[in-house]
Design a protein around this motif. Structure first.
Motif, PDB file in Angstrom:
ATOM      1  N   GLU A  17      -0.674  -6.750   8.555  1.00  0.00           N
ATOM      2  CA  GLU A  17      -1.655  -7.364   7.404  1.00  0.00           C
ATOM      3  C   GLU A  17      -1.905  -6.089   6.295  1.00  0.00           C
ATOM      4  O   GLU A  17      -2.018  -6.292   5.187  1.00  0.00           O
ATOM      5  CB  GLU A  17      -3.276  -7.718   8.251  1.00  0.00           C
ATOM      6  N   VAL A  18      -1.677  -4.832   6.746  1.00  0.00           N
ATOM      7  CA  VAL A  18      -2.029  -3.783   6.025  1.00  0.00           C
ATOM      8  C   VAL A  18      -0.883  -3.915   5.081  1.00  0.00           C
ATOM      9  O   VAL A  18      -0.858  -3.484   3.762  1.00  0.00           O
ATOM     10  CB  VAL A  18      -2.051  -2.417   6.434  1.00  0.00           C
ATOM     11  N   ALA A  19       0.419  -3.954   5.702  1.00  0.00           N
ATOM     12  CA  ALA A  19       1.631  -3.968   4.877  1.00  0.00           C
ATOM     13  C   ALA A  19       1.566  -5.125   3.810  1.00  0.00           C
ATOM     14  O   ALA A  19       2.343  -5.126   2.677  1.00  0.00           O
ATOM     15  CB  ALA A  19       2.862  -4.256   5.702  1.00  0.00           C
ATOM     16  N   ARG A  20       0.970  -6.245   4.404  1.00  0.00           N
ATOM     17  CA  ARG A  20       1.120  -7.440   3.581  1.00  0.00           C
ATOM     18  C   ARG A  20       0.282  -7.014   2.140  1.00  0.00           C
ATOM     19  O   ARG A  20       0.489  -7.481   1.288  1.00  0.00           O
ATOM     20  CB  ARG A  20       0.503  -8.621   4.088  1.00  0.00           C
ATOM     21  N   GLN A  21      -0.912  -6.520   2.478  1.00  0.00           N
ATOM     22  CA  GLN A  21      -1.818  -6.211   1.637  1.00  0.00           C
ATOM     23  C   GLN A  21      -1.339  -5.076   0.421  1.00  0.00           C
ATOM     24  O   GLN A  21      -1.331  -5.211  -0.847  1.00  0.00           O
ATOM     25  CB  GLN A  21      -3.204  -5.538   1.827  1.00  0.00           C
ATOM     26  N   ALA A  22      -0.365  -4.301   0.865  1.00  0.00           N
ATOM     27  CA  ALA A  22       0.179  -3.157   0.118  1.00  0.00           C
ATOM     28  C   ALA A  22       1.122  -3.796  -0.673  1.00  0.00           C
ATOM     29  O   ALA A  22       1.203  -3.517  -2.052  1.00  0.00           O
ATOM     30  CB  ALA A  22       0.655  -2.121   0.762  1.00  0.00           C
ATOM     31  N   GLN A  23       2.029  -4.779  -0.149  1.00  0.00           N
ATOM     32  CA  GLN A  23       3.150  -5.454  -0.961  1.00  0.00           C
ATOM     33  C   GLN A  23       2.479  -6.533  -2.084  1.00  0.00           C
ATOM     34  O   GLN A  23       2.891  -6.338  -3.089  1.00  0.00           O
ATOM     35  CB  GLN A  23       3.747  -6.524   0.126  1.00  0.00           C
ATOM     36  N   GLU A  24       1.154  -7.079  -1.764  1.00  0.00           N
ATOM     37  CA  GLU A  24       0.609  -7.810  -2.746  1.00  0.00           C
ATOM     38  C   GLU A  24       0.042  -6.766  -3.866  1.00  0.00           C
ATOM     39  O   GLU A  24       0.358  -7.182  -4.978  1.00  0.00           O
ATOM     40  CB  GLU A  24      -0.528  -8.398  -2.286  1.00  0.00           C
ATOM     41  N   ALA A  25      -0.303  -5.683  -3.401  1.00  0.00           N
ATOM     42  CA  ALA A  25      -1.190  -4.748  -4.316  1.00  0.00           C
ATOM     43  C   ALA A  25       0.105  -4.006  -5.443  1.00  0.00           C
ATOM     44  O   ALA A  25      -0.248  -3.746  -6.659  1.00  0.00           O
ATOM     45  CB  ALA A  25      -1.888  -3.567  -3.823  1.00  0.00           C
ATOM     46  N   PHE A  26       1.165  -3.905  -4.861  1.00  0.00           N
ATOM     47  CA  PHE A  26       2.122  -3.436  -5.525  1.00  0.00           C
ATOM     48  C   PHE A  26       3.347  -4.448  -6.267  1.00  0.00           C
ATOM     49  O   PHE A  26       4.205  -4.117  -7.241  1.00  0.00           O
ATOM     50  CB  PHE A  26       3.425  -2.424  -4.636  1.00  0.00           C
ATOM     51  N   ALA A  27       2.890  -5.547  -6.117  1.00  0.00           N
ATOM     52  CA  ALA A  27       3.912  -6.767  -6.632  1.00  0.00           C
ATOM     53  C   ALA A  27       4.435  -6.739  -7.877  1.00  0.00           C
ATOM     54  O   ALA A  27       5.639  -6.641  -8.352  1.00  0.00           O
ATOM     55  CB  ALA A  27       3.425  -7.968  -5.964  1.00  0.00           C
ATOM     56  N   ASP A  28       3.506  -6.547  -8.812  1.00  0.00           N
ATOM     57  CA  ASP A  28       3.968  -6.734 -10.423  1.00  0.00           C
ATOM     58  C   ASP A  28       3.833  -5.412 -10.965  1.00  0.00           C
ATOM     59  O   ASP A  28       3.806  -5.163 -12.032  1.00  0.00           O
ATOM     60  CB  ASP A  28       2.980  -7.660 -11.042  1.00  0.00           C
ATOM     61  N   ARG A  29       3.727  -4.195 -10.157  1.00  0.00           N
ATOM     62  CA  ARG A  29       3.638  -2.777 -10.643  1.00  0.00           C
ATOM     63  C   ARG A  29       4.831  -1.972 -10.756  1.00  0.00           C
ATOM     64  O   ARG A  29       5.720  -2.020  -9.791  1.00  0.00           O
ATOM     65  CB  ARG A  29       2.628  -2.103 -10.028  1.00  0.00           C
ATOM     66  N   GLU A  30       5.669  -1.836 -11.656  1.00  0.00           N
ATOM     67  CA  GLU A  30       6.955  -1.060 -11.891  1.00  0.00           C
ATOM     68  C   GLU A  30       6.636   0.399 -11.343  1.00  0.00           C
ATOM     69  O   GLU A  30       6.719   1.175 -12.000  1.00  0.00           O
ATOM     70  CB  GLU A  30       7.594  -1.323 -13.283  1.00  0.00           C
ATOM     71  N   ILE A  31       6.512   0.404 -10.256  1.00  0.00           N
ATOM     72  CA  ILE A  31       6.473   1.783  -9.489  1.00  0.00           C
ATOM     73  C   ILE A  31       7.769   2.038  -8.717  1.00  0.00           C
ATOM     74  O   ILE A  31       7.898   1.681  -7.542  1.00  0.00           O
ATOM     75  CB  ILE A  31       5.265   1.985  -8.829  1.00  0.00           C
ATOM     76  N   PRO A  32       8.786   2.995  -8.836  1.00  0.00           N
ATOM     77  CA  PRO A  32      10.085   3.109  -8.210  1.00  0.00           C
ATOM     78  C   PRO A  32       9.745   4.036  -7.429  1.00  0.00           C
ATOM     79  O   PRO A  32      10.492   5.270  -7.080  1.00  0.00           O
ATOM     80  CB  PRO A  32      10.843   3.503  -9.455  1.00  0.00           C
ATOM     81  N   LEU A  33       8.970   3.780  -6.222  1.00  0.00           N
ATOM     82  CA  LEU A  33       8.910   4.791  -5.307  1.00  0.00           C
ATOM     83  C   LEU A  33       8.944   4.032  -3.794  1.00  0.00           C
ATOM     84  O   LEU A  33       8.959   2.959  -3.757  1.00  0.00           O
ATOM     85  CB  LEU A  33       7.365   5.361  -5.262  1.00  0.00           C
ATOM     86  N   GLN A  34       9.537   4.830  -2.842  1.00  0.00           N
ATOM     87  CA  GLN A  34       9.565   4.316  -1.491  1.00  0.00           C
ATOM     88  C   GLN A  34       8.144   4.681  -0.672  1.00  0.00           C
ATOM     89  O   GLN A  34       7.715   5.889  -0.696  1.00  0.00           O
ATOM     90  CB  GLN A  34      10.428   5.079  -0.507  1.00  0.00           C
ATOM     91  N   VAL A  35       7.202   3.670  -0.344  1.00  0.00           N
ATOM     92  CA  VAL A  35       5.918   3.732   0.207  1.00  0.00           C
ATOM     93  C   VAL A  35       6.237   3.180   1.514  1.00  0.00           C
ATOM     94  O   VAL A  35       6.437   2.270   2.018  1.00  0.00           O
ATOM     95  CB  VAL A  35       4.921   2.978  -0.527  1.00  0.00           C
ATOM     96  N   ALA A  36       5.424   4.087   2.618  1.00  0.00           N
ATOM     97  CA  ALA A  36       5.510   3.800   4.000  1.00  0.00           C
ATOM     98  C   ALA A  36       3.966   3.340   4.571  1.00  0.00           C
ATOM     99  O   ALA A  36       2.816   3.951   3.956  1.00  0.00           O
ATOM    100  CB  ALA A  36       5.966   4.886   4.626  1.00  0.00           C
ATOM    101  N   VAL A  37       3.981   2.314   5.256  1.00  0.00           N
ATOM    102  CA  VAL A  37       2.543   2.016   6.066  1.00  0.00           C
ATOM    103  C   VAL A  37       3.202   2.021   7.642  1.00  0.00           C
ATOM    104  O   VAL A  37       3.920   1.331   8.249  1.00  0.00           O
ATOM    105  CB  VAL A  37       2.214   0.544   5.744  1.00  0.00           C
ATOM    106  N   MET A  38       2.255   3.042   8.190  1.00  0.00           N
ATOM    107  CA  MET A  38       2.651   3.371   9.701  1.00  0.00           C
ATOM    108  C   MET A  38       1.333   2.994  10.374  1.00  0.00           C
ATOM    109  O   MET A  38       0.350   3.352   9.940  1.00  0.00           O
ATOM    110  CB  MET A  38       3.166   4.955   9.676  1.00  0.00           C
ATOM    111  N   GLY A  39       1.665   2.667  11.605  1.00  0.00           N
ATOM    112  CA  GLY A  39       0.449   2.329  12.570  1.00  0.00           C
ATOM    113  C   GLY A  39      -0.224   3.331  13.199  1.00  0.00           C
ATOM    114  O   GLY A  39      -1.663   3.025  13.282  1.00  0.00           O
ATOM    115  N   CYS A  40       0.047   4.564  13.152  1.00  0.00           N
ATOM    116  CA  CYS A  40      -0.564   5.509  13.926  1.00  0.00           C
ATOM    117  C   CYS A  40      -0.065   6.953  13.265  1.00  0.00           C
ATOM    118  O   CYS A  40       0.905   7.260  12.782  1.00  0.00           O
ATOM    119  CB  CYS A  40      -0.051   5.578  15.549  1.00  0.00           C
TER     120      CYS A  40
END
Length: 413
Positions: free
Chosen positions: A288-311
């Motif tokens: 769910e957090v990854a889905r929210q992050a994907q949605e938040a970044f969807a239309d933003r041209e931000i050429p970075l690698q972003v990680a969502v980790m569980g612990c």
């Protein structure tokens, strides 16, 4: 972390699709380009333009439109001057539509040798394209081969039959001095498509357009297309690509762009979101957090690698090459940049904080982000949560070592 391909690409000659603002070169060492095709009626000028703009925004460098009748040709004449990218006219059966599309000002034609077979018609279109400096894609399709070739190869579609179809078309072009050619040999069978392109790459230095035709709906169409296109790109074969999906064509453009970025063949234009698959130690719903992050970044041209980790126990270490990431621990999120902890935020602010720090890194750089943060304090807080998790859950939270011992006993008996 930006990925760069180390594969040597096959040397090809270059063809250029003209456009007043965004010309695209295919082959000759140019970046691999992404294509898609409109699904609107080309006579619907406003509807088609709306889809072209959506495709361009999703990453398509080139867009193909059908030109199947006089109304479509007239539509192209109105669409071409307003298109943000070069347009290819798709021609089937009627060579006059190819001549009409050239008059409309398209940047390229696609001719199917299995559908337009009379040499005089093929040469008439090639001659006009030559005089106007417009390239042609020879679009061989395993499902529409010339019946004579089909019979020649035992009443079945083979790589040799598809390549011969392209070579026959090229011979007609050669007769009128036309050489501005791209070629595709698409099939709905992934192994057949791969073998056909491998064979074709040994026969010509023309740039190649890759695709698995009629790949189908998601997710199967994505898998088949990626298997075929990705295999060939990894071998250095291919200069432009199209995913042929039974879906909104915007999905084709997105998939093509993502594939090229993942393989290090194009620079990243948006976030590359990585996330752990979760495990017994996770303190958040990672999916769910990854889905929210994907949605938040969807239309933003931000050429970075972003990680969502569980612990927080393994997260920062496992994702230390990411530009930016967050790991959960004790109802809060631990932000890290290049593996270094930089901040602690409430759990419900994790995604918002990721976006905020991503914006900062894009504007000011990684070093500035690290200088801005109290990294020592953030590291202490992360270690406290890490130790708490280890005390509560132990080192082997998934009981893998117990399973190993059980397996050993079963094997020994």
């Amino acid at each position: 972390m930006e990925v760069r391909s180390t594969t040597d690409r096959r040397a090809t000659r270059a063809v250029t699709l003209s456009h007043p603002r965004s010309p695209v070169t295919v082959g000759g060492g140019a970046p691999v380009s992404v294509q898609s095709m409109t699904t609107t009626k080309t006579a619907d000028v406003d509807g088609t333009l709306q889809q072209i703009y959506a495709l361009a925004a999703a990453g398509a460098d080139i867009v193909r439109c059908t030109c199947n009748d006089a109304d479509a040709a007239a539509g192209l004449a109105r669409i071409v001057p307003r298109s943000p990218v070069p347009l290819v006219a798709d021609i089937h059966h009627n060579h006059r539509m190819g001549l009409a599309a050239l008059e409309a000002g398209v940047a390229c034609l696609r001719l199917n040798p299995g559908n337009i077979r009379r040499p005089e018609h093929i040469k008439a279109v090639a001659s006009e394209a030559r005089d106007r400096g417009v390239p042609i894609r020879i679009g061989v399709n395993g499902g529409s081969l010339d019946p004579a070739l089909y019979r020649k190869y035992g009443d079945e579609v083979t790589p040799e039959a598809m390549v011969e179809s392209a070579k026959v078309e090229m011979a007609h072009f050669d007769e009128v001095g036309f050489h501005d050619v791209k070629i595709s040999v698409k099939a709905s069978s992934v192994p057949l498509m791969i073998d056909a392109y491998r064979l074709l790459s040994e026969e010509t230095d023309a740039p190649l357009h890759l695709g698995v035709t009629e790949a189908g709906p998601l997710p199967g169409g994505l898998v088949k297309s990626t298997a075929g296109i990705g295999t060939l790109l990894a071998e250095g074969i291919g200069d432009t690509i199209r995913y042929s999906l039974t879906a909104d064509p915007v999905e084709e453009a997105k998939a093509g762009r993502l594939l090229l970025e993942a393989m290090g063949l194009r620079e990243r234009t948006n976030v590359d979101l990585i996330a752990c698959p979760s495990c017994g130690r996770a303190e958040i719903d990672v999916i769910e957090v990854a889905r929210q992050a994907q949605e938040a970044f969807a239309d933003r041209e931000i050429p970075l690698q972003v990680a969502v980790m569980g612990c927080v126990v393994n997260g920062p270490g496992e994702a230390r090459d990411a530009d930016l990431g967050i790991a959960a621990g004790n109802k809060r999120g631990h932000l890290f940049v290049k593996g270094q902890n930089i901040a602690v935020v409430p759990e419900d602010e994790m995604v918002g904080s990721l976006v905020e720090w991503a914006d900062y890194i894009v504007e000011h750089g990684v070093e500035a982000a690290l200088e801005r943060a109290d990294t020592a304090k953030a590291a202490r807080e992360a270690e406290k949560d890490r130790q708490r998790l280890l005390r509560e859950q132990g080192d082997d939270v998934n009981a893998s070592e117990q399973r190993v011992e059980l397996i050993k006993k079963q094997v020994d008996h």
